[in-house]
Design a protein around this motif. Structure first.
Motif, PDB file in Angstrom:
ATOM      1  N   UNK A  57      42.346  30.725  35.851  1.00 39.61           N
ATOM      2  CA  UNK A  57      41.093  30.605  35.121  1.00 39.61           C
ATOM      3  C   UNK A  57      40.595  31.949  34.631  1.00 39.61           C
ATOM      4  N   UNK A  58      41.148  33.030  35.156  1.00 44.08           N
ATOM      5  CA  UNK A  58      40.867  34.380  34.660  1.00 44.08           C
ATOM      6  C   UNK A  58      41.250  34.495  33.184  1.00 44.08           C
ATOM      7  N   UNK A  59      42.145  33.615  32.732  1.00 43.68           N
ATOM      8  CA  UNK A  59      42.601  33.618  31.354  1.00 43.68           C
ATOM      9  C   UNK A  59      41.819  32.628  30.507  1.00 43.68           C
ATOM     10  N   UNK A  60      40.766  32.056  31.075  1.00 45.91           N
ATOM     11  CA  UNK A  60      40.125  30.907  30.438  1.00 45.91           C
ATOM     12  C   UNK A  60      38.616  31.081  30.299  1.00 45.91           C
ATOM     13  N   UNK A  61      37.889  30.959  31.399  1.00 43.22           N
ATOM     14  CA  UNK A  61      36.440  30.790  31.320  1.00 43.22           C
ATOM     15  C   UNK A  61      35.617  31.968  31.821  1.00 43.22           C
ATOM     16  N   UNK A  62      36.260  33.048  32.264  1.00 44.52           N
ATOM     17  CA  UNK A  62      35.488  34.050  32.993  1.00 44.52           C
ATOM     18  C   UNK A  62      34.516  34.832  32.107  1.00 44.52           C
ATOM     19  N   UNK A  63      34.795  34.938  30.806  1.00 44.58           N
ATOM     20  CA  UNK A  63      33.821  35.600  29.931  1.00 44.58           C
ATOM     21  C   UNK A  63      32.544  34.784  29.835  1.00 44.58           C
ATOM     22  N   UNK A  64      32.700  33.472  29.667  1.00 46.65           N
ATOM     23  CA  UNK A  64      31.522  32.598  29.652  1.00 46.65           C
ATOM     24  C   UNK A  64      30.801  32.650  30.989  1.00 46.65           C
ATOM     25  N   UNK A  65      31.573  32.661  32.081  1.00 47.05           N
ATOM     26  CA  UNK A  65      30.964  32.736  33.406  1.00 47.05           C
ATOM     27  C   UNK A  65      30.143  34.003  33.564  1.00 47.05           C
ATOM     28  N   UNK A  66      30.697  35.133  33.125  1.00 45.17           N
ATOM     29  CA  UNK A  66      29.976  36.398  33.229  1.00 45.17           C
ATOM     30  C   UNK A  66      28.680  36.401  32.439  1.00 45.17           C
TER      31      UNK A  66
ATOM     32  N   UNK B 189      37.826  30.882  21.660  1.00 42.72           N
ATOM     33  CA  UNK B 189      37.856  31.668  20.441  1.00 42.72           C
ATOM     34  C   UNK B 189      36.929  32.854  20.449  1.00 42.72           C
ATOM     35  N   UNK B 190      35.797  32.757  21.174  1.00 43.67           N
ATOM     36  CA  UNK B 190      34.914  33.920  21.277  1.00 43.67           C
ATOM     37  C   UNK B 190      34.991  34.579  22.652  1.00 43.67           C
ATOM     38  N   UNK B 191      35.742  33.967  23.568  1.00 47.30           N
ATOM     39  CA  UNK B 191      35.796  34.474  24.943  1.00 47.30           C
ATOM     40  C   UNK B 191      37.014  35.347  25.215  1.00 47.30           C
ATOM     41  N   UNK B 192      38.136  35.079  24.523  1.00 53.41           N
ATOM     42  CA  UNK B 192      39.376  35.843  24.723  1.00 53.41           C
ATOM     43  C   UNK B 192      39.329  37.163  23.962  1.00 53.41           C
ATOM     44  N   UNK B 193      38.443  38.044  24.373  1.00 55.83           N
ATOM     45  CA  UNK B 193      38.266  39.321  23.687  1.00 55.83           C
ATOM     46  C   UNK B 193      37.883  40.395  24.691  1.00 55.83           C
TER      47      UNK B 193
ATOM     48  N   UNK C 206      45.453  42.608  36.245  1.00 53.52           N
ATOM     49  CA  UNK C 206      45.498  43.864  36.997  1.00 53.52           C
ATOM     50  C   UNK C 206      46.495  43.771  38.150  1.00 53.52           C
ATOM     51  N   UNK C 207      46.602  42.598  38.757  1.00 50.14           N
ATOM     52  CA  UNK C 207      47.564  42.419  39.836  1.00 50.14           C
ATOM     53  C   UNK C 207      48.998  42.617  39.344  1.00 50.14           C
ATOM     54  N   UNK C 208      49.278  42.207  38.108  1.00 45.69           N
ATOM     55  CA  UNK C 208      50.621  42.403  37.554  1.00 45.69           C
ATOM     56  C   UNK C 208      50.949  43.889  37.478  1.00 45.69           C
ATOM     57  N   UNK C 209      50.002  44.692  37.035  1.00 51.65           N
ATOM     58  CA  UNK C 209      50.231  46.140  36.982  1.00 51.65           C
ATOM     59  C   UNK C 209      50.393  46.712  38.394  1.00 51.65           C
ATOM     60  N   UNK C 210      49.670  46.155  39.358  1.00 48.50           N
ATOM     61  CA  UNK C 210      49.829  46.607  40.740  1.00 48.50           C
ATOM     62  C   UNK C 210      51.210  46.244  41.291  1.00 48.50           C
ATOM     63  N   UNK C 211      51.762  45.136  40.836  1.00 51.41           N
ATOM     64  CA  UNK C 211      53.137  44.805  41.221  1.00 51.41           C
ATOM     65  C   UNK C 211      54.100  45.876  40.720  1.00 51.41           C
TER      66      UNK C 211
ATOM     67  N   UNK D 261      41.778  44.304  28.427  1.00 51.37           N
ATOM     68  CA  UNK D 261      40.891  43.410  29.165  1.00 51.37           C
ATOM     69  C   UNK D 261      39.426  43.689  28.854  1.00 51.37           C
ATOM     70  N   UNK D 262      38.623  42.625  28.890  1.00 46.34           N
ATOM     71  CA  UNK D 262      37.171  42.795  28.879  1.00 46.34           C
ATOM     72  C   UNK D 262      36.780  43.567  30.142  1.00 46.34           C
ATOM     73  N   UNK D 263      36.000  44.641  30.021  1.00 50.67           N
ATOM     74  CA  UNK D 263      35.709  45.463  31.203  1.00 50.67           C
ATOM     75  C   UNK D 263      34.913  44.736  32.276  1.00 50.67           C
ATOM     76  N   UNK D 264      34.199  43.670  31.912  1.00 46.85           N
ATOM     77  CA  UNK D 264      33.411  42.944  32.899  1.00 46.85           C
ATOM     78  C   UNK D 264      34.136  41.710  33.427  1.00 46.85           C
ATOM     79  N   UNK D 265      34.671  40.897  32.536  1.00 48.62           N
ATOM     80  CA  UNK D 265      35.306  39.653  32.978  1.00 48.62           C
ATOM     81  C   UNK D 265      36.789  39.826  33.284  1.00 48.62           C
TER      82      UNK D 265
END
Length: 756
Positions: free
Chosen positions: A164-173, A325-329, A413-418, A698-702
């Motif tokens: 869901x990090x790829x989906x709704x977290x901008x709206x959630x924030x 469309x407005x959240x994946x930014x 971010x976890x992928x980069x940590x891998x 990545x969005x710095x907040x979401x």
């Protein structure tokens, strides 16, 4: 059904029902057939359906007259039942001890023992945080609760997140910043009462097809429709105003709309003065966004900004809904805030037909982020950084507060940590990052760096095919549980058949691993209802209060919107009716936003904009829908949508090149897209993956990736690239009847697929 003249202007056809609702009483049943009432497994609309069961097996589907969908199902919903007894199902655990080896069938004990051994070895050598976990927003809410608890209590790691990090977290924030609560403010039914609908960044007709009935219902009453999207989607084609702005310019546009509202005195100043904070700062900020500036940034006429402002602000009741469309930014949170600012400034909140909503992409996109699998949240939407919240959950879980890990990092971010060796082991459930995460080369390198990787799924996804251990688990029709749809309505999914021999539920897998890791007493759950009972207690007293919701009450009502604090509480389908937010001061906290350009700069080498999205026949990474023959036949492959000004013909092989890579697709030439923009659907894997091209900024907040815009160029190619078959275990081939259409090199006849 005749048109009601009291709600429909004379001469207007009834778009929504086109002559009447389908007959609900009619059934074509075999003998000994059972209809099991449940909901679709796909998008956040959560349409009601009946699964047809005979001799203990699901063999078909019928639409259900649930008030969400009223007998309607989309192509995915009509085909969803075919997953359950599909010949591609995983039915035995798979294991390999090195990436050079082939996966092989093993017993459950061998797979579980090996997994526990690798977890313990990695954590003993590198610390508990060297092992991570990734969940999914298509899991039942009970299972998302278990993902968070298992990560923090059994693995004891801070590294847990979900797709869901790829989906709704901008709206959630944005929702949390403005309102202090993370959910849509209105039920779908309120759309029918609206006088003006604004749809921003949502291809409703393809991504949420059954939700379209609500738009048509409002149109039947004479409601105006505004669509903000760089593509002329099927719904945008019917709009009173279609704002075809450049991708990545949404906040500049909505700031300019609010500029006009203030300039022309169209807002509700009394509402703003009584119910908000931050108005002076917001009004000052949008003064810097006159329509002329927005026109230059967005590539639209300045007059269109004024038209939108007047249409929305002068409507007696107006609503805004938005999606990816407005959240994946990289400015996703801020884009959502500008839409909220517009609704609040015009007093369109907390009333029937007036409000604000976010359309969740995954079936449990709402419920999947509420109860603890998100890196910074505990059950009930509690903050993992809040000492009081930590103590509350530690007490419920029977651990010391000091044992509860701190906040982790996001999925990308976890992928980069891998890759850096900070995370050396991973357990994944209900996700397919090899297709769904941006910048495929980076994702593949990260996963290949893992010393151990286990994955749960019912089909062998591209990500699972790369794992050391694969656990075969149930489909949605083989277990009980709840989901929360885009309205925050909690609905019940019912078990329709027993799983195939050798298959276990996700709940069983997590509880059994917890037992073998020495914390089985904390996971003594024998059923979904056991988990839900603890979840209800864990959410009690929070903003995300589920305590008053029970399976029995859902059966009686068809679904209950949270917060629902007591078993005699009716739920909360509409927020803010008393004008109060969920912040401590009861005010809506308006947030000023400054527009900034997308992360990937345009230049002479990369002059165009690539945007991505769904098509009606497929879902997310396609691991489910790319195996269902009717859906593959409708849309067998991805394409690149191109404006005719570029000189390509339909079917021409075109290579899309970005700074991350390239992929070749057949061209779908259409005037329904901006000349400076191309579109590629993202449901397919490498080498035809849209996400081999997208940027992992990545969005710095979401921390959501910027899927919806990156710089690209187009090149002619000799031939399109073949679409690979879905992965299968060694010795098995993908069901051939479902794969016959994959070799077709041509684009669909329209963006919705063939036959439309």
């Amino acid at each position: 059904m005749s048109v009601d003249p009291s709600v429909t202007p004379p001469g207007t056809r009834n778009f929504r029902d086109a002559g009447g609702l389908p007959a609900d009483a009619w059934r074509a049943l075999y003998g000994n057939e059972t209809l099991v009432p449940t909901h679709c497994c796909f998008c956040g609309v959560q349409c009601g359906m009946y699964l047809r069961v005979r001799d203990g097996k699901v063999f078909g589907v019928e639409p259900r007259n649930h008030d969400i969908n009223r007998m309607r199902l989309c192509p995915k919903g009509l085909n969803a039942y075919q997953q359950v007894n599909h010949p591609d199902r995983l039915t035995v655990p798979l294991l390999r001890t090195s990436r050079d080896a082939e996966l092989r069938a093993v017993s459950w004990d061998d797979a579980l023992d090996y997994t526990v051994d690798r977890i313990q070895a990695i954590q003993a050598e590198h610390g508990v945080d060297a092992f991570g976990m990734l969940g999914g927003a298509s899991l039942f809410t009970e299972k998302t609760y278990l993902v968070g608890k298992f990560a923090r209590v059994a693995l004891k790691t801070r590294h847990v997140d979900y797709n869901g990090r790829l989906c709704m977290v901008s709206a959630a924030g944005a929702n949390k910043l403005s309102f202090g609560i993370d959910r849509a403010a209105n039920p779908f039914a309120d759309i029918l009462l609206s006088d003006c609908l604004l749809i921003a960044g949502s291809n409703v007709g393809e991504c949420f097809p059954v939700m379209t009935q609500y738009l048509w219902g409002a149109r039947d009453r004479g409601a105006k429709l505004i669509v903000v999207d760089p593509r002329e989607t099927s719904v945008a084609r019917t709009a009173d105003i279609h704002v075809a702005l450049r991708p990545g310019t949404d906040s500049a546009f909505f700031n300019a709309v609010l500029h006009v509202v203030i300039r022309e005195g169209l807002g509700d100043q009394e509402y703003v003065d009584e119910h908000t904070t931050g108005w002076a700062e917001l009004a000052e900020t949008v003064q810097g966004y006159p329509p002329e500036r927005a026109a230059e940034i967005c590539g639209i006429p300045a007059e269109q900004v004024e038209q939108v402002a007047r249409m929305f602000a002068t409507a007696p009741r107006a609503m805004a809904w938005h999606a990816r469309g407005i959240e994946h930014h990289t400015q996703g949170v801020e884009n959502c805030l500008t839409v909220i600012n517009l609704c609040v400034a015009t007093g369109n909140l907390g009333k029937p037909g007036a409000g604000y909503g976010t359309i969740t992409g995954q079936g449990n996109g709402q419920g999947g982020r509420e109860h603890g699998q998100k890196s910074d949240l505990l059950p009930g939407g509690r903050s993992i950084n809040d000492p009081v919240h930590r103590r509350q959950i530690a007490e419920i879980w029977g651990i010391e507060e000091s044992e509860l890990p701190q906040a982790g990092t996001s999925m990308m971010e976890m992928v980069h940590q891998m890759s850096r060796g900070e995370i050396r082991g991973l357990f994944g459930m209900c996700n397919n990052p090899f297709v769904s995460l941006p910048n495929y080369d980076v994702v593949k390198a990260g996963y290949d760096s893992l010393a151990f990787h286990a994955q749960c799924d019912f089909f062998l996804s591209e990500t699972a095919a790369n794992a050391h251990v694969v656990f075969p688990v149930t489909t949605w029709a083989e277990d009980d549980g709840v989901m929360a749809n885009a309205e925050a309505r909690v609905v019940r999914h019912r078990k329709a058949q027993e799983p195939p021999s050798g298959v276990r539920t996700d709940t069983w897998v997590l509880c059994e691993l917890a037992r073998r890791l020495g914390v089985g007493d904390k996971f003594a759950f024998t059923s979904s209802v056991d988990v839900f009972s603890e979840l209800r207690i864990a959410s009690r007293g929070t903003v995300n209060d589920y305590y008053g919701i029970t399976y029995e009450r859902i059966d009686e009502t068809g679904g209950i919107a949270w917060p629902c604090p007591e078993v005699d509480h009716p739920g909360t389908p509409r927020l803010f009716e008393d004008g109060r937010s969920y912040h401590a001061d009861g005010k809506i906290h308006l947030q000023p936003v400054e527009w900034h350009p997308p992360a990937d700069p345009y230049d002479d080498d990369f002059p165009m904009r690539l945007t991505t999205g769904r098509t009606v026949a497929h879902f997310l990474s396609g691991n489910q829908t790319r195996r269902l023959g009717g859906l593959v036949e409708q849309t067998p492959r991805p394409w690149v949508e191109i404006h005719p000004s570029h000189g390509y013909a339909n079917g021409d092989a075109v290579t899309v090149v970005t700074r991350r890579g390239e992929a070749t697709f057949p061209a779908l030439v259409t005037e329904a897209i901006r000349p400076d923009t191309v579109f590629v659907p993202y449901h397919w894997p490498f080498p035809v993956a849209a996400n081999a091209l997208t940027i992992d900024a990545l969005d710095p907040r979401s921390k959501i990736p910027e899927y919806k815009v990156c710089a690209c160029r187009l090149e002619r190619a000799a031939a399109v690239v073949d679409v690979p078959a879905p992965p299968m275990p060694p010795g098995r081939e993908a069901y051939p009847a479902a794969q016959a259409a994959r070799s077709d090199p041509n684009p669909p006849t329209s963006s919705q697929g063939r036959g439309f």
